[in-house]
Design a protein around this motif. Sequence first.
Motif, PDB file in Angstrom:
ATOM      1  N   PRO A  18       0.814  -1.229   0.000  1.00 56.75           N
ATOM      2  CA  PRO A  18       0.000   0.000   0.000  1.00 56.75           C
ATOM      3  C   PRO A  18       0.844   1.274   0.000  1.00 56.75           C
ATOM      4  CG  PRO A  18      -0.877  -1.595   1.575  1.00 56.75           C
ATOM      5  CD  PRO A  18       0.459  -2.109   1.134  1.00 56.75           C
ATOM      6  N   GLU A  19       1.951   1.249   0.723  1.00 53.60           N
ATOM      7  CA  GLU A  19       2.831   2.421   0.782  1.00 53.60           C
ATOM      8  C   GLU A  19       3.451   2.704  -0.581  1.00 53.60           C
ATOM      9  OE1 GLU A  19       7.059   3.758   2.895  1.00 53.60           O
ATOM     10  OE2 GLU A  19       5.965   2.018   3.645  1.00 53.60           O
ATOM     11  N   LEU A  20       3.863   1.641  -1.283  1.00 54.85           N
ATOM     12  CA  LEU A  20       4.460   1.815  -2.602  1.00 54.85           C
ATOM     13  C   LEU A  20       3.455   2.419  -3.577  1.00 54.85           C
ATOM     14  CD1 LEU A  20       6.917   1.166  -4.543  1.00 54.85           C
ATOM     15  CD2 LEU A  20       5.565  -0.833  -5.193  1.00 54.85           C
ATOM     16  N   ILE A  21       2.234   1.895  -3.575  1.00 51.40           N
ATOM     17  CA  ILE A  21       1.217   2.388  -4.494  1.00 51.40           C
ATOM     18  C   ILE A  21       0.913   3.853  -4.205  1.00 51.40           C
ATOM     19  CG2 ILE A  21      -1.178   2.128  -5.221  1.00 51.40           C
ATOM     20  CD1 ILE A  21       0.793  -0.045  -6.153  1.00 51.40           C
ATOM     21  N   SER A  22       0.890   4.203  -2.937  1.00 51.14           N
ATOM     22  CA  SER A  22       0.601   5.583  -2.559  1.00 51.14           C
ATOM     23  C   SER A  22       1.731   6.528  -2.947  1.00 51.14           C
ATOM     24  CB  SER A  22       0.344   5.669  -1.046  1.00 51.14           C
ATOM     25  OG  SER A  22       0.132   6.995  -0.643  1.00 51.14           O
ATOM     26  N   SER A  23       2.985   6.104  -2.745  1.00 50.62           N
ATOM     27  CA  SER A  23       4.133   6.988  -2.978  1.00 50.62           C
ATOM     28  C   SER A  23       4.529   7.058  -4.450  1.00 50.62           C
ATOM     29  CB  SER A  23       5.332   6.515  -2.157  1.00 50.62           C
ATOM     30  OG  SER A  23       5.815   5.263  -2.649  1.00 50.62           O
ATOM     31  N   GLY A  24       4.328   5.960  -5.180  1.00 49.69           N
ATOM     32  CA  GLY A  24       4.781   5.924  -6.574  1.00 49.69           C
ATOM     33  C   GLY A  24       6.290   5.943  -6.706  1.00 49.69           C
ATOM     34  N   ASP A  25       6.993   5.453  -5.692  1.00 45.97           N
ATOM     35  CA  ASP A  25       8.450   5.519  -5.675  1.00 45.97           C
ATOM     36  C   ASP A  25       9.054   4.341  -6.440  1.00 45.97           C
ATOM     37  OD1 ASP A  25      11.055   6.218  -5.130  1.00 45.97           O
ATOM     38  OD2 ASP A  25      11.045   5.406  -3.080  1.00 45.97           O
ATOM     39  N   PHE A  26       8.865   4.339  -7.754  1.00 45.35           N
ATOM     40  CA  PHE A  26       9.419   3.295  -8.609  1.00 45.35           C
ATOM     41  C   PHE A  26       9.395   3.784 -10.060  1.00 45.35           C
ATOM     42  CE2 PHE A  26       4.868   2.652  -8.475  1.00 45.35           C
ATOM     43  CZ  PHE A  26       4.518   2.361  -9.782  1.00 45.35           C
ATOM     44  N   ASP A  27      10.275   3.220 -10.861  1.00 42.36           N
ATOM     45  CA  ASP A  27      10.207   3.409 -12.309  1.00 42.36           C
ATOM     46  C   ASP A  27       9.414   2.268 -12.937  1.00 42.36           C
ATOM     47  OD1 ASP A  27      11.836   5.768 -12.331  1.00 42.36           O
ATOM     48  OD2 ASP A  27      13.607   4.499 -12.123  1.00 42.36           O
ATOM     49  N   LEU A  28       9.749   1.052 -12.496  1.00 46.43           N
ATOM     50  CA  LEU A  28       9.053  -0.148 -12.943  1.00 46.43           C
ATOM     51  C   LEU A  28       8.626  -0.956 -11.728  1.00 46.43           C
ATOM     52  CD1 LEU A  28      11.449  -1.220 -15.836  1.00 46.43           C
ATOM     53  CD2 LEU A  28       9.033  -0.644 -16.125  1.00 46.43           C
ATOM     54  N   PHE A  29       7.496  -1.623 -11.840  1.00 49.10           N
ATOM     55  CA  PHE A  29       6.937  -2.386 -10.730  1.00 49.10           C
ATOM     56  C   PHE A  29       6.564  -3.772 -11.238  1.00 49.10           C
ATOM     57  CE2 PHE A  29       2.602  -3.095  -8.599  1.00 49.10           C
ATOM     58  CZ  PHE A  29       3.143  -3.916  -7.624  1.00 49.10           C
ATOM     59  N   TRP A  30       7.202  -4.812 -10.686  1.00 48.83           N
ATOM     60  CA  TRP A  30       6.920  -6.180 -11.109  1.00 48.83           C
ATOM     61  C   TRP A  30       5.693  -6.711 -10.367  1.00 48.83           C
ATOM     62  CZ3 TRP A  30       7.617 -10.009 -14.432  1.00 48.83           C
ATOM     63  CH2 TRP A  30       7.222 -11.287 -14.055  1.00 48.83           C
ATOM     64  N   GLY A  31       4.880  -7.371 -11.077  1.00 47.09           N
ATOM     65  CA  GLY A  31       3.694  -7.997 -10.479  1.00 47.09           C
ATOM     66  C   GLY A  31       2.487  -7.569 -11.265  1.00 47.09           C
ATOM     67  N   GLY A  32       1.738  -6.633 -10.684  1.00 48.61           N
ATOM     68  CA  GLY A  32       0.603  -6.057 -11.371  1.00 48.61           C
ATOM     69  C   GLY A  32      -0.516  -7.025 -11.649  1.00 48.61           C
ATOM     70  N   ASN A  33      -0.367  -8.276 -11.174  1.00 50.04           N
ATOM     71  CA  ASN A  33      -1.413  -9.256 -11.436  1.00 50.04           C
ATOM     72  C   ASN A  33      -2.657  -8.938 -10.618  1.00 50.04           C
ATOM     73  OD1 ASN A  33       0.529 -10.118  -9.282  1.00 50.04           O
ATOM     74  ND2 ASN A  33      -1.095 -11.608  -8.877  1.00 50.04           N
ATOM     75  N   TYR A  34      -3.785  -9.212 -11.205  1.00 52.70           N
ATOM     76  CA  TYR A  34      -5.054  -8.945 -10.532  1.00 52.70           C
ATOM     77  C   TYR A  34      -5.996 -10.086 -10.864  1.00 52.70           C
ATOM     78  CZ  TYR A  34      -9.087  -6.392  -8.756  1.00 52.70           C
ATOM     79  OH  TYR A  34     -10.182  -6.020  -8.037  1.00 52.70           O
ATOM     80  N   SER A  35      -6.292 -10.905  -9.862  1.00 51.25           N
ATOM     81  CA  SER A  35      -7.043 -12.134 -10.066  1.00 51.25           C
ATOM     82  C   SER A  35      -8.533 -11.853 -10.068  1.00 51.25           C
ATOM     83  CB  SER A  35      -6.712 -13.138  -8.954  1.00 51.25           C
ATOM     84  OG  SER A  35      -5.318 -13.312  -8.846  1.00 51.25           O
ATOM     85  N   ARG A  36      -9.146 -12.054 -11.235  1.00 52.41           N
ATOM     86  CA  ARG A  36     -10.578 -11.840 -11.320  1.00 52.41           C
ATOM     87  C   ARG A  36     -11.128 -12.422 -12.611  1.00 52.41           C
ATOM     88  NH1 ARG A  36     -14.488  -6.628 -10.818  1.00 52.41           N
ATOM     89  NH2 ARG A  36     -16.324  -7.903 -10.425  1.00 52.41           N
ATOM     90  N   ALA A  37     -12.211 -13.166 -12.521  1.00 55.49           N
ATOM     91  CA  ALA A  37     -12.833 -13.779 -13.695  1.00 55.49           C
ATOM     92  C   ALA A  37     -13.825 -12.813 -14.331  1.00 55.49           C
ATOM     93  CB  ALA A  37     -13.516 -15.082 -13.309  1.00 55.49           C
ATOM     94  N   ASP A  38     -13.399 -11.587 -14.511  1.00 55.71           N
ATOM     95  CA  ASP A  38     -14.218 -10.552 -15.138  1.00 55.71           C
ATOM     96  C   ASP A  38     -13.263  -9.497 -15.701  1.00 55.71           C
ATOM     97  OD1 ASP A  38     -17.328  -9.427 -14.994  1.00 55.71           O
ATOM     98  OD2 ASP A  38     -15.844  -7.835 -15.092  1.00 55.71           O
ATOM     99  N   PRO A  39     -13.527  -8.990 -16.918  1.00 59.01           N
ATOM    100  CA  PRO A  39     -12.608  -8.021 -17.518  1.00 59.01           C
ATOM    101  C   PRO A  39     -12.567  -6.680 -16.804  1.00 59.01           C
ATOM    102  CG  PRO A  39     -14.572  -8.268 -18.882  1.00 59.01           C
ATOM    103  CD  PRO A  39     -14.631  -9.351 -17.837  1.00 59.01           C
TER     104      PRO A  39
END
Length: 539
Positions: free
Chosen positions: A428-449
């Motif tokens: 949560p802190e990373l998402i709030s701060s945006g302190d990155f150039d690239l972020f590995w992961g980004g997966n979001y599990s959901r059976a809906d677009p």
Amino acid sequence: MKVLSPRPRARIRLRAASVPLTAMLLLTACGSGSGDEPPQAQAGGTLTFAVGTDAGCLDPHQAGSSDTVYALRQTVDSLLDQDPSTGELVPWLAESWEVSDDARTFTFRLRPNVTFSDGTPLDAAAVKASFDAVPTLGVLAIQATSYLEGYVGTTVVDDLTAAVSFTQPNAQFLQATTTSSLGVIAPSSVSKAPAERCSDGVIGSGPFVLDEYLRNRSTTLTKRPGYDWGSSLWTKDGEAYLDRLVFNVVAEAGVRTGSVISGQVDAIGRVAQAEEAALAGAEVALQAYTIPGVGYNLGFNNSRAFFADARVRQAIQVAVDRRQIVETVFSSGTAPATSVLAKNTPGYVDLSSALSLDVERAERLLDEAGWVTGSNGIREKDGTALRLKTVWFSNAATFQPALELIQQQLKDVGVELVLQELQVAQFPELISSGDFDLFWGGNYSRADPDALRTLYSTKLRNAYRVPQTELEELLDQQAATLDPTTRNQLVARIQELVVANAYVVPIVDQQTVLALRSGVHDLRFAGAGDIHLHDTWKN
């Protein structure tokens, strides 16, 4: 009103042989010979499950890590369930439901005589209290709040009828009610502060209850006596078979693998290709599931000056050799990404031609963007090296080797990745701060677009700082469109825009692989990759 007639509450057994490879695959199994009678289900016992991380939060509305959700999913029930092999929505707490013609109001008729583990009734008023509290959590509950965007409120029509209303049509809401993120929790938990819900847990109506939690060590659940309102997909009526569930945090993948081989634990998660050889021949079965939604990707912080020129993002996107990454790092059956959505997600379109390896094009794009190769092989522009801070979380053994391989692939075209490992609790802190150039992961599990809207809408989490473009309107339109054909056309255009603009770099579809001791039976995946343990038993 549009009336949806759910199937009767007959118990439906999901057989592994009937489920496609992209959904579930029994990779290897050991047991008695073909001439032996199959073992009969039996009650009792403890299932011990080794996971890699602990998100540090016991509230399913706030917790987002699958390692933690494996446990929390067992403590809360949902209004509906989703068949992972067909995507069909079926009854759980709600016996039936209706959708208004404008898709703004969803009316649920609840099962009678359901109670939370504190003895209070799970009725329409409890559903209202649980849903009313979600928007107040804000960024602490990114998934849950996105599901309830535009939430007006829940009307208690009568004790067993709840009508949930939104300001706009909400095509994704019914599927959202199948998730643990919108699992119904007791009013006594709703009244607690978010931090207290995380530290102490919440009261649910599920087949198991929290017994003990030791942060970063273990979570122990016990069977709830008298439970009798399971999902219509489950095969067993009444209480769960198992008496106890213990989820131990074991950070090292090799130690987890050794533990399941030796029988110290019954199951482990996130099996990587490197562990498959060690598990072969052991009394262990591998059970795999390709999780719908957004797979693993390398996401840009699109607000950074490095990426103001789309050619830089596009160059990185075609410089990645996805096939090599899959064959070197990830478990058998993992597929290279061919879009920003996984193949088994409704609305998926094949964009593999735009994601194919093309080193010459990558170099040409970087040249055109003014990045010149320096003496050390790293490109430079106006005295600044193309050196990118790349953040990742240590919640899967595959992440570091995958990133190190990408790091080498990008170095070959003059881009340097500087890898920085963080703990899951820092997300949560990373998402709030945006302190990155690239972020590995980004997966979001959901059976809906609608997973795309959760990740890329500027109105929601927007972890990648995607600028406001025509994408925003399309994301809103697909969320409000009930007609499947029209909605799929909108979703196709969204995928095309995300890939063409290279807001993220899709790498692989997310596949989860569990290793189970041969005495473990009937562990089932949920639609979004959670697990259900009500029907699970041991011999």
